[in-house]
Design a protein around this motif. Structure first.
Motif, PDB file in Angstrom:
ATOM      1  N   VAL A  11       0.866  -1.186   0.000  1.00  0.00           N
ATOM      2  CA  VAL A  11       0.000   0.000   0.000  1.00  0.00           C
ATOM      3  C   VAL A  11       0.897   1.228   0.000  1.00  0.00           C
ATOM      4  O   VAL A  11       1.784   1.359   0.847  1.00  0.00           O
ATOM      5  N   VAL A  12       0.670   2.112  -0.971  1.00  0.00           N
ATOM      6  CA  VAL A  12       1.405   3.377  -1.061  1.00  0.00           C
ATOM      7  C   VAL A  12       0.456   4.495  -0.660  1.00  0.00           C
ATOM      8  O   VAL A  12      -0.604   4.666  -1.274  1.00  0.00           O
ATOM      9  N   VAL A  21       5.468   6.919  -8.715  1.00  0.00           N
ATOM     10  CA  VAL A  21       6.580   6.095  -9.211  1.00  0.00           C
ATOM     11  C   VAL A  21       6.768   4.870  -8.313  1.00  0.00           C
ATOM     12  O   VAL A  21       7.026   3.760  -8.805  1.00  0.00           O
ATOM     13  N   ALA A  22       6.616   5.055  -6.997  1.00  0.00           N
ATOM     14  CA  ALA A  22       6.738   3.924  -6.077  1.00  0.00           C
ATOM     15  C   ALA A  22       5.711   2.851  -6.404  1.00  0.00           C
ATOM     16  O   ALA A  22       6.013   1.650  -6.396  1.00  0.00           O
ATOM     17  N   ALA A  23       4.481   3.260  -6.708  1.00  0.00           N
ATOM     18  CA  ALA A  23       3.416   2.310  -7.002  1.00  0.00           C
ATOM     19  C   ALA A  23       3.700   1.550  -8.294  1.00  0.00           C
ATOM     20  O   ALA A  23       3.516   0.322  -8.364  1.00  0.00           O
ATOM     21  N   ILE A  24       4.139   2.265  -9.328  1.00  0.00           N
ATOM     22  CA  ILE A  24       4.465   1.602 -10.597  1.00  0.00           C
ATOM     23  C   ILE A  24       5.601   0.605 -10.395  1.00  0.00           C
ATOM     24  O   ILE A  24       5.549  -0.535 -10.892  1.00  0.00           O
ATOM     25  N   GLY A 117      -1.012  -2.131 -13.732  1.00  0.00           N
ATOM     26  CA  GLY A 117      -1.906  -2.898 -12.866  1.00  0.00           C
ATOM     27  C   GLY A 117      -2.002  -2.353 -11.459  1.00  0.00           C
ATOM     28  O   GLY A 117      -2.329  -3.086 -10.517  1.00  0.00           O
ATOM     29  N   VAL A 118      -1.754  -1.059 -11.277  1.00  0.00           N
ATOM     30  CA  VAL A 118      -1.845  -0.423  -9.965  1.00  0.00           C
ATOM     31  C   VAL A 118      -3.303  -0.070  -9.671  1.00  0.00           C
ATOM     32  O   VAL A 118      -3.983   0.552 -10.493  1.00  0.00           O
ATOM     33  N   ALA A 415      12.913   3.412  -5.837  1.00  0.00           N
ATOM     34  CA  ALA A 415      13.649   2.560  -4.905  1.00  0.00           C
ATOM     35  C   ALA A 415      12.734   2.019  -3.810  1.00  0.00           C
ATOM     36  O   ALA A 415      12.781   0.823  -3.475  1.00  0.00           O
ATOM     37  N   ALA A 416      11.884   2.882  -3.263  1.00  0.00           N
ATOM     38  CA  ALA A 416      10.999   2.457  -2.178  1.00  0.00           C
ATOM     39  C   ALA A 416       9.966   1.444  -2.668  1.00  0.00           C
ATOM     40  O   ALA A 416       9.677   0.453  -1.978  1.00  0.00           O
ATOM     41  N   GLY A 417       9.392   1.686  -3.854  1.00  0.00           N
ATOM     42  CA  GLY A 417       8.416   0.760  -4.396  1.00  0.00           C
ATOM     43  C   GLY A 417       9.016  -0.602  -4.712  1.00  0.00           C
ATOM     44  O   GLY A 417       8.420  -1.653  -4.446  1.00  0.00           O
ATOM     45  N   THR A 418      10.221  -0.574  -5.272  1.00  0.00           N
ATOM     46  CA  THR A 418      10.916  -1.824  -5.578  1.00  0.00           C
ATOM     47  C   THR A 418      11.247  -2.584  -4.298  1.00  0.00           C
ATOM     48  O   THR A 418      11.045  -3.799  -4.202  1.00  0.00           O
TER      49      THR A 418
END
Length: 450
Positions: A11-12, A21-24, A117-118, A415-418
Motif C-alpha cells: 500500500v502506497v 513512481v513507487a506504485a508503478i 496494474g496499480v 527505490a521504495a516501491g521496488t
C-alpha cells in the motif's frame, strides 16, 4: 466494525511525485499494489501545483543521475507533446530542466497505473494506522464510502508530510532548530496573454535585474524561457502599494508559443501539517495572486494584457516532517558528494532553501557533484513494515533542501516501491532486505546508481 477493503502486498500512501513512481515500481516487480491519495487526482505537485518544471535529472557537471521510471515518464510526456524533455536552464542554477504541461501529466499518471496494474483510490486520506509489535499492519482511510481498512505486507509513505509514519509513532524533526519555522508555502499561478518579444526586450535592456546563465540575446527564438529576478520591478510594485509582499526575486517559466508563463513568487509562513494554518495561508496566497496579476499588467513589459489562466489546486508545501531513520543524510553528505554502499538513488540539485519569512532565499548553495541517498534514510528507526520516500526522508534540513526536488523524489519512489515489493514477496522486513539484491534490481530496471 470497519470493513476490510483489501489485503495487499504493498500500500502506497500518496500518489504524488514519489508515490506514483513507487506504485508503478512495486506493481512491475510483482506486488499487488494500492495507492491511497487524499486529492481528487494523481501526480502531486507537478499535476496540481503547476510546478513550473521538473528538475534534478542532471548534476552540476551535466551528468544524468536519474533514470529508470522517472526518465521513462519524461519520454512518455515527449511522445504526448506535453514536454520538450531536457532543456537548458537559462538561469544557470542547474544544467537542465523539464518543462511539463500539467494537465497532460495529470492524465498520464492514471494511464501508467492502468498499464502497470496499480489499483488506486482518490479522495482517500489515511486517518489511522494500526501497528502490532511496532510493525505497521493496517491503515484506515475515510472517503465518500465511509471508513475502510486496508492491510498490506509492506507500506510506503509518500504523503510528503510523513503522515503515515507520524500516525505509526515514528519520531521526526520539523523546521529550523532554533524556532521550528519551515520554508514558506506558495501558490503558483499561470498567466496567459504574454508578449514575449516585449518581455525579452526588457531582459536585454536590464540584464542586471536577472540571474542569467546565458546571454540575453540567446533567449530569442527559444520555445521555453526561464527567468529568475525582476528585483527592480518588484520593488516598484511594492513601493506603489500594489504588492503587499516585498519579494526580492521571482521565478518565471515561459512557454513562448502559447504566450503563457508559470509564476513562482507568492509566499506565506505556515505549518504544512496544521489544517488551520494551511487554511489561513490559502487566503493570504490567493490575495497575493490577484495582487501579482495586477502587478504584471502594470509593471512588467509585455504583460499589459496578461490574464490569470490557472492557479494551483491548493497551497504548495516545501517542508514539514523529516523522519528519524536508520541513517540521517547530513548537510555535509550533500555538499561533499558522499557515496554509500547502500545507495538507492542520487541527488545533485543545489541546496535550495527559501527564507521562512518569504522575502528571498535562505540558502542557494551549489552542489558541485552528485551525492548518494542511502537506503537507510528511507527506513524508520523504530517502526517496521514501512518505508518513507520523498521530502520526508531522514535528512538534515539543508540536505533535504537539495533532495526534495521532483526528479530526486521520483528516484527515491522507484527505490521504495521496488524495495516494498521485494519485502512483500520475500516476506522480510524493510530493515532486513538484501541491499545488494535491491540495487541489482534497480540497475536492471535502468535506475542510475553510482
Amino acid at each position: 466494525e470497519i470493513p476490510i477493503g483489501g489485503d495487499l502486498d504493498v500500500v502506497v500512501a500518496g500518489g504524488g511525485t514519489a508515490g506514483f513512481v513507487a506504485a508503478i515500481a512495486a506493481a512491475r516487480n510483482g506486488a499487488r499494489t494500492l495507492v491511497l491519495e487524499r486529492a481528487g487526482f494523481l501526480g502531486g505537485h507537478i499535476a496540481g501545483q503547476l510546478l513550473e518544471h521538473s528538475a534534478g535529472f542532471h548534476d552540476a557537471k551535466g551528468t544524468q543521475i536519474v533514470g529508470g521510471i522517472p526518465a521513462e515518464v519524461v519520454r512518455r510526456l515527449k511522445e504526448l507533446g506535453a514536454s520538450p524533455g531536457f532543456v537548458r536552464d537559462d538561469t544557470g542554477y542547474t544544467k537542465t530542466r523539464v518543462p511539463i504541461l500539467h494537465e497532460e501529466f495529470k492524465s498520464l499518471v492514471p494511464l501508467l497505473f492502468m498499464e502497470a496494474g496499480v489499483e488506486f483510490l482518490v479522495h482517500s486520506p489515511v486517518v489511522k494506522v494500526i501497528t502490532e509489535d511496532t510493525t505497521v499492519q493496517t491503515v484506515i482511510v475515510e472517503n465518500k464510502s465511509g471508513r475502510q481498512a486496508y492491510r498490506a505486507k509492506t507500506f510506503v509513505d509518500c504523503t510528503g508530510d510523513a503522515d503515515i509514519a507520524a500516525l505509526a509513532g515514528v519520531g521526526f524533526q520539523k523546521g529550523r532548530q532554533d524556532d521550528g519555522l519551515t520554508q514558506p508555502v506558495s501558490l503558483l499561478f499561470k498567466l496567459g496573454g504574454i508578449n514575449f518579444d516585449q518581455l525579452l526586450d526588457y531582459v536585454e535592456e536590464a540584464p542586471h535585474d536577472f540571474r542569467l546563465g546565458v546571454s540575453p540575446k540567446s533567449l530569442r527564438g527559444e520555445d521555453y524561457v526561464n527567468l529568475w529576478g525582476f528585483r527592480t520591478l518588484l520593488e516598484k510594485g511594492h513601493s506603489a502599494g500594489v504588492l503587499s509582499l516585498a519579494r526580492k526575486e521571482m521565478h518565471f517559466s515561459g512557454w513562448v508559443r502559447t504566450g503563457e508563463g508559470v509564476i513562482n513568487v507568492t509566499r506565506a509562513q505556515a505549518d504544512g501539517t496544521d489544517a488551520c494554518s494551511l487554511s489561513k495561508a490559502e487566503a493570504i496566497l490567493r490575495r497575493q495572486v490577484l495582487e501579482f496579476v495586477r502587478f504584471f499588467r502594470q509593471f512588467v513589459p509585455g504583460c499589459e494584457h496578461a490574464y490569470l489562466a490557472a492557479s494551483a489546486s491548493s497551497v504548495g508545501v516545501r517542508e514539514t516532517r523529516r523522519i528519524q531513520g536508520l541513517y540521517q543524510l547530513s548537510d555535509e553528505d550533500v555538499r561533499k558528494g558522499r557515496r554509500f554502499e547502500d545507495a538507492i538513488a542520487q541527488g545533485g540539485f543545489p541546496i535550495d532553501s527559501h527564507d521562512p519569512l518569504g522575502n528571498s532565499m535562505e540558502a542557494a548553495e551549489n552542489v558541485p557533484t552528485a551525492f548518494d541517498i542511502p537506503y537507510r534514510c528511507l527506513v524508520p528507526a523504530e517502526i517496521d513494515g514501512l518505508l518513507v520516500a520523498g521530502r520526508s526522508i531522514s535528512a538534515e534540513r539543508k540536505a533535504l533542501a537539495s533532495a526534495r526536488v521532483t526528479a530526486t523524489c521520483m528516484a527515491m519512489g522507484q527505490a521504495a516501491g521496488t524495495a516494498a515489493a521485494l519485502c512483500s514477496l520475500k516476506r522480510v522486513s524493510p530493515r532486513n532486505l538484501d541491499i545488494d539484491e535491491l540495487r541489482s534490481v534497480l540497475r536492471a530496471q535502468e535506475a542510475i546508481l553510482a
